[in-house]
Scaffold this motif. Structure first.
Motif, PDB file in Angstrom:
ATOM      1  N   ASP A 194       0.360   3.714   2.809  1.00 42.29           N
ATOM      2  CA  ASP A 194       0.855   3.192   4.085  1.00 42.29           C
ATOM      3  C   ASP A 194       2.375   3.255   4.142  1.00 42.29           C
ATOM      4  O   ASP A 194       2.960   3.510   5.202  1.00 42.29           O
ATOM      5  CB  ASP A 194       0.377   1.749   4.287  1.00 42.29           C
ATOM      6  CG  ASP A 194      -1.080   1.677   4.730  1.00 42.29           C
ATOM      7  OD1 ASP A 194      -1.647   2.727   5.087  1.00 42.29           O
ATOM      8  OD2 ASP A 194      -1.648   0.572   4.705  1.00 42.29           O
TER       9      ASP A 194
ATOM     10  N   LYS B 160       3.291   6.756   4.996  1.00 43.12           N
ATOM     11  CA  LYS B 160       3.025   7.012   6.416  1.00 43.12           C
ATOM     12  C   LYS B 160       4.111   6.397   7.297  1.00 43.12           C
ATOM     13  O   LYS B 160       4.511   6.993   8.308  1.00 43.12           O
ATOM     14  CB  LYS B 160       1.662   6.443   6.796  1.00 43.12           C
ATOM     15  CG  LYS B 160       0.477   7.212   6.222  1.00 43.12           C
ATOM     16  CD  LYS B 160      -0.839   6.540   6.597  1.00 43.12           C
ATOM     17  CE  LYS B 160      -2.024   7.278   5.985  1.00 43.12           C
ATOM     18  NZ  LYS B 160      -3.309   6.594   6.273  1.00 43.12           N
ATOM     19  N   SER B 161       4.589   5.224   6.905  1.00 45.12           N
ATOM     20  CA  SER B 161       5.622   4.552   7.698  1.00 45.12           C
ATOM     21  C   SER B 161       6.921   5.340   7.699  1.00 45.12           C
ATOM     22  O   SER B 161       7.549   5.523   8.750  1.00 45.12           O
ATOM     23  CB  SER B 161       5.869   3.138   7.160  1.00 45.12           C
ATOM     24  OG  SER B 161       4.742   2.307   7.360  1.00 45.12           O
TER      25      SER B 161
ATOM     26  N   ASP C 133       0.863  -1.177   0.000  1.00 41.33           N
ATOM     27  CA  ASP C 133       0.000   0.000   0.000  1.00 41.33           C
ATOM     28  C   ASP C 133       0.900   1.228   0.000  1.00 41.33           C
ATOM     29  O   ASP C 133       1.589   1.502   0.982  1.00 41.33           O
ATOM     30  CB  ASP C 133      -0.908  -0.013   1.232  1.00 41.33           C
ATOM     31  CG  ASP C 133      -1.919   1.121   1.226  1.00 41.33           C
ATOM     32  OD1 ASP C 133      -1.501   2.287   1.071  1.00 41.33           O
ATOM     33  OD2 ASP C 133      -3.136   0.832   1.380  1.00 41.33           O
TER      34      ASP C 133
END
Length: 376
Positions: free
Chosen positions: A30, A33-34, A27
C-alpha cells in the motif's frame, strides 16, 4: 443524562478507533501504491519539465523546489526502475544542460541542489557530461576560503549531499572536508553562535530566530521543515561517506540527538506541527516536515542506527496518518506548507489548499515512502 453518557462513549470510541487505525502495521505494498499515485499525479500535471514557474517572478525548473522532487523520484526509481521515471529525470537534466540557474559560479545551495540528481544519473549511465558542471562548481567552492554560504539551514539539505555524493563518486575526500567546514560553520558559528541549539538539539532556521526571538508561547522558534531539511541532509550524507571518514561520527551524533528531540515533539495523531515547540502557533497537520522526519527515522531503522521496536511505532503512526488524511483521489497531496521560513508562511495549510510550489512537498513524501517501503 443517558444521552450525554452515550455521546461521551461514542466520542471516546471514535478517538480510540482513529488511534488504532494510525497504529496499524504499515502495508508495504500500500505504501508503494501511495507513492506511485502521488508521483503519477505530479508527472502528469507537470509533463512539461521545461516549463518555468511564475510565482511572484519567473524561475527555471531546476531550482531547489524541483531539485527536491527529483531526489524523491530517483529514490522511487531505486525500488521501481520504470523507464519513464529515468527519462523524466534525464530529459529534465539534459534540457538544463546539466547546469544551474546562475551557472557554475553560483555559491547558492538553492541553485546547485539539482546536482544531487545529476550525480545519481551519472551513476546510472556514466556519461561525463552529467557531472562536468557539478564538479566545476564544487571545485570552485573547495578552492575558495568562504565557509559561510549556508546561512540558513535549508541550504544544508540543498547543498551538503552534493558534496557527499561527488566525493563518493570520484573518491575525492576534499569534497567531504569542505562539506564539514561549511556544515560546522553553519552549526557553530553562523550569526555569532551557530544555528544549532545544543540545549534542545534542534536548529534555528537562520540568524533572525536566535533568541531573544521567541514564539508566542515563549519558546524558541524551531521550524518543522527547516529541521527536516537538516535531518534529511544528515541521512543523505551518512548514506554516502564511509564509516571511517573523519567526521562520520559527528554526523551520527547529530542525527541521533535530533531524533530524540523530534520524538518528543510528535503530535498524538502522528504529525509534527510547523512550530515544533509551540503547537498553538499555526498548529495542525503538515506533511513536509512530517515526511522528512519519517524519512530520517525509517532510514535509521534500515541502517541499524535506530532500534526497530522503539521507532517503528512512531513512524507507523505518522505514515498511516499521512496516507489516510492527505492524499486526494487524483494523487494531489494536501497539508503541504508553502515556501517560506517560519510557521506563519505558506498558510493556511489545509487538505485542499494549494501550495505555491507542489514539487518539493511531493519530493519529501517520496523520500519518506521509499524508506518506509524498505523496512522489513
Amino acid at each position: 443524562m443517558r444521552q450525554v453518557r452515550f455521546i461521551v462513549l461514542v466520542t471516546a470510541l471514535s478517538c480510540f478507533w482513529g488511534l488504532a487505525q494510525s497504529q496499524k502495521d504499515i502495508d508495504r505494498e500500500d505504501a508503494l501504491k501511495s507513492i506511485v499515485k502521488v508521483n503519477s499525479y505530479f508527472m502528469e500535471k507537470y509533463s512539461d519539465y521545461t516549463a518555468t514557474s511564475n510565482v511572484g517572478r519567473v524561475r527555471p525548473s531546476n531550482i531547489w523546489t524541483r531539485g527536491v522532487y527529483y531526489e524523491g523520484l530517483m529514490a522511487l526509481y531505486s525500488i521501481l526502475p520504470k523507464e519513464e521515471y529515468y527519462r523524466y529525470a534525464y530529459d529534465w537534466a539534459a534540457f538544463h544542460k546539466w547546469g544551474y540557474r546562475d551557472g557554475t559560479v553560483t555559491r547558492n545551495a538553492d541553485d546547485y541542489c539539482a546536482g544531487q540528481t545529476y550525480i545519481d544519473l551519472y551513476r546510472l549511465n556514466q556519461e561525463p557530461v552529467c557531472i562536468r558542471k557539478v564538479r566545476a562548481n564544487l571545485d570552485m567552492l573547495v578552492n575558495t576560503p568562504q565557509n559561510d554560504d549556508w546561512w540558513w539551514i535549508d541550504a544544508i539539505q540543498m547543498g551538503m549531499p552534493v558534496f557527499a555524493k561527488l566525493g563518493a563518486t570520484l573518491n575525492e575526500p576534499k569534497y567531504w572536508d569542505k562539506m564539514w567546514d561549511m556544515y560546522e560553520y553553519c552549526r557553530n558559528q553562523m550569526a555569532g553562535k551557530g544555528l544549532y541549539n545544543a540545549e534542545d538539539d534542534l536548529w534555528w532556521r537562520d540568524g533572525d530566530f536566535i533568541p531573544p526571538y521567541k514564539e508566542p508561547n515563549g519558546e524558541d522558534c524551531y521550524w518543522s521543515r527547516g529541521n527536516g531539511w537538516v535531518y534529511a541532509a544528515l541521512v543523505r550524507v551518512l548514506s554516502e561517506i564511509p564509516a571511517d571518514e573523519k567526521h562520520y561520527k559527528d554526523y551520527v551524533e547529530d542525527f541521533m540527538a535530533m531524533t530524540k528531540a523530534l520524538v518528543k515533539c510528535q503530535r498524538n495523531d502522528g504529525y509534527w506541527n510547523v512550530s515544533l515547540h509551540d503547537p498553538k502557533n499555526y498548529g495542525g497537520k503538515e506533511v513536509t516536515g512530517t515526511s522528512l522526519f519519517v524519512y530520517g527515522m525509517a532510514w535509521g531503522i534500515n541502517n541499524g542506527l535506530l532500534p526497530k521496536d522503539e521507532y517503528l511505532p512512531i513512524i507507523t503512526k505518522a505514515w498511516n496518518s499521512i496516507t489516510k488524511d492527505c492524499i486526494h483521489e487524483n494523487g494531489f497531496l494536501g497539508y503541504v506548507q508553502g515556501t517560506g521560513k517560519e510557521p506563519k508562511d505558506g498558510q493556511p495549510v489545509k487538505y485542499d489548499s494549494m501550495p505555491d510550489f507542489e514539487d518539493y512537498g511531493i519530493g519529501c513524501f517520496l523520500l519518506a515512502g521509499v524508506e518506509v517501503y524498505k523496512i522489513k
